[in-house]
Design a protein around this motif. Structure first.
Motif, PDB file in Angstrom:
ATOM      1  N   TYR A  65      46.134  33.515  38.784  1.00  0.00           N
ATOM      2  CA  TYR A  65      46.083  34.769  39.690  1.00  0.00           C
ATOM      3  C   TYR A  65      46.951  35.525  39.565  1.00  0.00           C
ATOM      4  O   TYR A  65      47.255  36.763  39.253  1.00  0.00           O
ATOM      5  CB  TYR A  65      45.769  34.325  41.157  1.00  0.00           C
ATOM      6  N   ARG A  66      48.562  34.945  40.057  1.00  0.00           N
ATOM      7  CA  ARG A  66      49.595  35.603  39.968  1.00  0.00           C
ATOM      8  C   ARG A  66      50.095  36.081  38.860  1.00  0.00           C
ATOM      9  O   ARG A  66      50.437  35.314  37.792  1.00  0.00           O
ATOM     10  CB  ARG A  66      50.479  35.138  41.115  1.00  0.00           C
TER      11      ARG A  66
ATOM     12  N   GLU B 274      46.166  39.348  38.631  1.00  0.00           N
ATOM     13  CA  GLU B 274      47.255  40.187  38.528  1.00  0.00           C
ATOM     14  C   GLU B 274      47.524  40.267  36.935  1.00  0.00           C
ATOM     15  O   GLU B 274      48.560  40.673  36.708  1.00  0.00           O
ATOM     16  CB  GLU B 274      48.419  39.550  39.270  1.00  0.00           C
TER      17      GLU B 274
ATOM     18  N   GLU C  21      46.723  34.771  46.891  1.00  0.00           N
ATOM     19  CA  GLU C  21      47.005  35.214  45.495  1.00  0.00           C
ATOM     20  C   GLU C  21      45.710  36.252  44.908  1.00  0.00           C
ATOM     21  O   GLU C  21      45.849  36.629  43.818  1.00  0.00           O
ATOM     22  CB  GLU C  21      46.814  33.807  44.580  1.00  0.00           C
TER      23      GLU C  21
END
Lengths: 447, 460
Positions: B249-250, B276, B303
């Motif tokens: 995610y991040r 992301e 997230e």
């Protein structure tokens, strides 16, 4: 209604931003202006029953309301929006959402959707709506201008426990405070109908649990009887008259508008037998019912049509409830209900996904729901269901100016929303997503 | 090694698929959205499960089956690069590295979602292990050959892969269920450490075998090293023969994974979810990873709070190959609509949007030479919609897999009628044979108000 509050909004915006140096806030509100507006050269879909769209016309907005519509010239001083080649529709209304009650689903500290206890008729969603929620501008940017915000565990079908979770509130998706957002704080009493189920999941032990059908039936009957007792108590309380001489009971007091037939019970029920149970119950009790969810409403179309029970359908884009259901069961249900004469509205039952409302409606069109009925089901129909038809749902002189300017059919994903008016003010389409997009789109190439 | 088992699985599929597909079909009329070569007119000729002609003057052999697609839109079968359907279980989360397991061992050919997604135009799905641990199990790629058995569902010849996972899920941010022992890692630092340690172990293991082979070549007589089923798939990752599909995610965790992989000379095949990704699109492009993301989900956890619907378009703009996936049996049913959102948010062209659910996903899975576009020589996997598939109103009418029409609205209607008749018949028999009882005990027993599907069964 609170149109008198509207004019303050924009003025306060500038002041606050200046006072606190809130650059972001100033940007976010940059598009807002008070005063009169005129939207010109637009194809106007008034959604007035029987009326064709106005092929090219203007809409004049003043003090939060539509004051003129059709072939009119711009009043002096009005801000002009040229809508050549664009379409104007009434603002979209999410008939059941949790907008403002939840920010990040996994973080309990940000979630105010459902209170403990099974009998909370005195609680109101409006008391916990967070006006600064990032979800609101996101929904707004896709044309959702107002929404019913309902307390309770609405996401699961039948898995959320039963009972009265509180009063749903209808709000504009813009305002500095929840008071400015207010349309109707007590719009409906949310009741999760008891489920007749032999299977459950115990979150304490993380284990599924089973019980016999007889046990399940007994628990169900008991829960329904208890609901009846609560309404009976509310009736006695109400009939006893003035509360001066005794202790007030806010719970029973809150049920007064329900037993008087002024406030609908918004009953979340999905299984056919539970829908039947709820209809029978409300008939006996003489109270108004709007069905929420209604996954198996297709099995009881005749009953719903005969008893004139409207349905706010759960998301069209969901899986069929049973392995042997037709694969398109949830897609065809709206069209089947409509064809049988049942009043149908759509809702997302969510928050971050509220912007998908037009596609929940649109998805049903491919499977038999007429396109105009789909649009009405997210504009005029919900306004009527909640008794707001004097002010919302169509584009007519005198109505609250919640409207959207788009480049085509709002149910089509590729259609873009150009302008959104909430309570007579053009609101910025800026939101968390657009900000991040613009920020990172401009990221220089790394060295 | 693992390949032996894969071969055993895929062999019958090849044998069985061939005779079934030995037929010729011509699809006439309609607009052909090839995805790789623009929009074309028909006809499409299908022979032995492959596309043998698109457009122009096509010689149609006698006896060919004719399909009329007048007024319709024909697109390649949809490829879903992230799915968990058709598997009996997906998470072996008791250990932080579960590379010895794989969804290929638990394929459930009776999962109704195979059919439901087929009805939505999906013909290929990447069945991934879950995201409970930094290194999860191996995947299996299936074709939606509804009606086939588990072995026949497997996409023969597709390169093997494995699931990695970063962030909140493998660190178990939401706590462990009661009675379950907490497990390392509990931070993103730990997640990246687990992956590095596993790669180190795999390297050492590979070296053991190399040393053994070298010694054997010198004529030394040694016992071979003990085999390790956890490390063998990871050796394949080091060798580049097993694709890594990494849940993330991040932006920080994405970068950490890319760097650890680069440390070992590994290229991550796909970053999955990668919400992301738009923040580190240049780095992803430079590494050469693909990105397979959701259209517009956000805010369900921290997230996912910076997720934006422009993610796909922005990554593509910076040179990343992007697909849109479902990760959901429901979402998979309208991936065409999810693709349309990339046009709305970020301004992808219609062809680019269609590519995100076809050829790009196929390339991600290493099957881009077989599926994902309408081209001569490719598998005849097709979806035929009544309107342009990027329309909200478009309804898939027919789906072909390997040249066989495995779904059509018409066939489906006929099946419903026969299923309803069979059910009514069974219910009548049951009513005759059984004295009325209080309280139907279980699935499928009709009771007042139960209706034709008033059962406690099914998947919920």
């Amino acid at each position: 209604m609170n149109s008198e509050r509207t004019s303050k909004t924009a003025a306060t915006a500038g002041l606050l931003a200046a006072a606190f140096g809130l650059a972001a806030a100033a940007d976010a509100r940059a598009g807002q202006q008070e005063g009169a507006w005129v939207i010109e050269n637009a194809r106007i879909h008034t959604l007035v029953e029987g009326a064709d769209p106005i092929e090219s016309g203007s809409i004049v907005i003043r003090d939060g309301r539509i004051v003129e519509i059709g072939e009119v010239s711009a009043p002096e001083g009005a801000t002009v929006v040229d809508a050549s080649g664009l379409d104007v529709f009434p603002g979209l209304m999410d008939s059941v959402s949790q907008l403002g009650l939840t920010e990040i689903g996994a973080i309990a500290a940000t979630v105010d959707t459902a209170e403990l206890g099974e009998m909370n008729p005195h609680l109101k969603a409006a008391t916990a709506i967070h006006p600064a929620s990032e979800h609101l501008p996101v929904a707004r940017a896709n044309g959702i201008t107002h929404a019913v915000v309902a307390p309770g565990r609405l996401g699961g079908f039948g898995g959320g426990g039963s009972g009265i979770s509180g009063q749903a509130s209808i709000v504009h998706l813009d305002g500095w405070t929840v008071e400015e957002m207010d349309i109707e704080a007590g719009a409906g009493m949310v009741l999760s109908w008891p489920t007749l189920s032999t299977r459950s999941f115990n979150p304490a032990t993380f284990q599924p649990e089973r019980r016999s059908f007889r046990e399940a039936q007994e628990a169900y009957d008991k829960a329904v009887a208890e609901l009846g007792e609560v309404l009976a108590a509310a009736r006695r309380y109400h009939e006893a008259g003035s509360a001066d001489s005794r202790r007030r009971d806010v719970r029973l007091e809150a049920l007064s508008p329900v037993i008087r037939g002024e406030m609908p019970l918004l009953i979340l029920a999905n299984r056919a037998r539970e829908i039947r149970g709820a209809v029978e119950f409300t008939k006996e009790q003489g109270v108004r019912m709007i069905l929420l969810g209604g996954a198996e409403a297709w099995e009881v179309t005749d009953l719903l049509a005969e008893e004139d029970i409207p349905v706010i359908l759960g998301p069209t884009q969901r899986l069929p409830g049973h392995e042997d259901d037709p694969y398109d069961r949830p897609f065809t249900t709206p069209g089947e209900l409509h064809a049988a004469g049942v009043t149908v509205a759509f809702a997302t039952f969510g928050s971050s996904n509220s912007r998908l409302l037009p596609y929940e409606a649109g998805h049903a069109v491919g499977y038999g729901l007429p396109q105009d009925a789909a649009i009405r089901a997210i504009t005029t129909v919900p306004a009527q269901l909640f008794g707001l038809e004097e002010d919302f749902g169509t584009l007519e002189e005198g109505k609250v100016a919640n409207l959207i300017v788009v480049n085509g059919d709002p149910l089509e994903i590729r259609t873009e929303v150009h302008h959104v008016f909430v309570n007579g003010v053009r609101v910025p389409l800026d939101n968390r997503h657009l900000r991040l997009y613009n920020e990172y789109r401009n990221r220089p190439r790394p060295r | 090694m693992r390949r032996q088992r894969m071969a055993a699985l895929t062999l019958p599929a090849v044998l069985l698929a061939a005779p079934l597909a030995a037929q010729t079909t011509v699809i006439r009329g309609g607009t052909v959205l090839t995805v790789t070569n623009g929009v074309s007119e028909g006809p499409i000729l299908i022979e032995d499960g492959k596309i043998t002609a698109v457009g122009g003057e096509v010689h149609v052999p006698d006896g060919a089956e004719e399909v009329d697609a007048t007024g319709m839109f024909i697109m390649p079968g949809i490829v879903d690069a992230h799915s968990h359907i058709a598997a009996e279980s997906i998470n072996e989360g008791s250990v932080s590295v579960s590379s010895m397991t794989g969804t290929g061992d638990v394929v459930d050919p009776y999962d109704i979602n195979i059919y439901r997604e087929l009805a939505g135009g999906v013909t290929t799905s990447n069945i991934l292990h879950g995201s409970a641990n930094p290194i999860g199990g191996m995947n299996v790629i299936i074709k939606h050959r509804w009606g086939a058995d588990a072995a026949e569902l497997v996409f023969e010849g597709a390169p093997p892969g494995i699931k990695f996972a970063l962030g909140e899920n493998p660190k178990r941010s939401r706590g462990t269920p009661p009675g379950v022992q907490p497990r390392y890692p509990a931070t993103r630092m730990g997640v990246v450490d687990v992956i590095r340690q596993a790669f180190l172990e795999a390297e050492a293991y590979r070296q053991e075998f190399r040393d053994y082979e070298a010694a054997k070549a010198r004529g030394e007589r040694l016992l071979p090293p003990r085999r390790d089923m956890k490390l063998e798939p990871l050796v394949e990752v080091l060798e580049g023969t097993r694709l890594v599909h990494a849940h993330c995610y991040r932006q920080d965790e994405i970068l950490q994974l890319l760097r650890v992989a680069e440390e070992f000379g590994v290229r991550i095949a796909t970053l999955q979810h990668v919400l992301e990704g738009y923040k580190v699109a240049d780095e992803i492009a430079a590494h050469g990873a693909g990105a397979s993301t959701f259209s517009d989900w956000w805010a369900y956890k921290v997230e996912a709070y910076d997720a934006i619907p422009h993610n796909a378009a922005l990554m593509a703009e910076r040179g990343v190959l992007v697909s849109i996936n479902s990760d959901s049996a429901e979402e998979a049913r309208h991936l065409n609509q999810e693709a349309a959102k990339t046009v709305k948010w970020g301004g992808m062209t219609e062809e680019q949007a269609l590519a995100t659910i076809t050829i790009n996903a196929a390339i991600h899975l290493g099957v881009g030479d077989r599926v994902g576009s309408i081209e001569v020589g490719k598998d005849a996997d097709l979806a035929i919609f009544d309107r342009h598939p990027l329309s909200t109103y478009a309804v898939n009418q027919m789906t072909f897999v390997d040249g066989r029409m495995l779904f059509s609205r018409e066939k489906d209607r006929a099946m419903r009628e026969s299923a309803a008749a069979e059910r009514a018949d069974l219910e009548a028999k049951l009513a005759e044979s059984e004295p009325p009882r209080r309280g139907p005990p279980g699935r499928g027993t009709p009771g007042p108000g139960a209706g034709p599907s008033g059962s406690e069964g099914g998947r919920r």
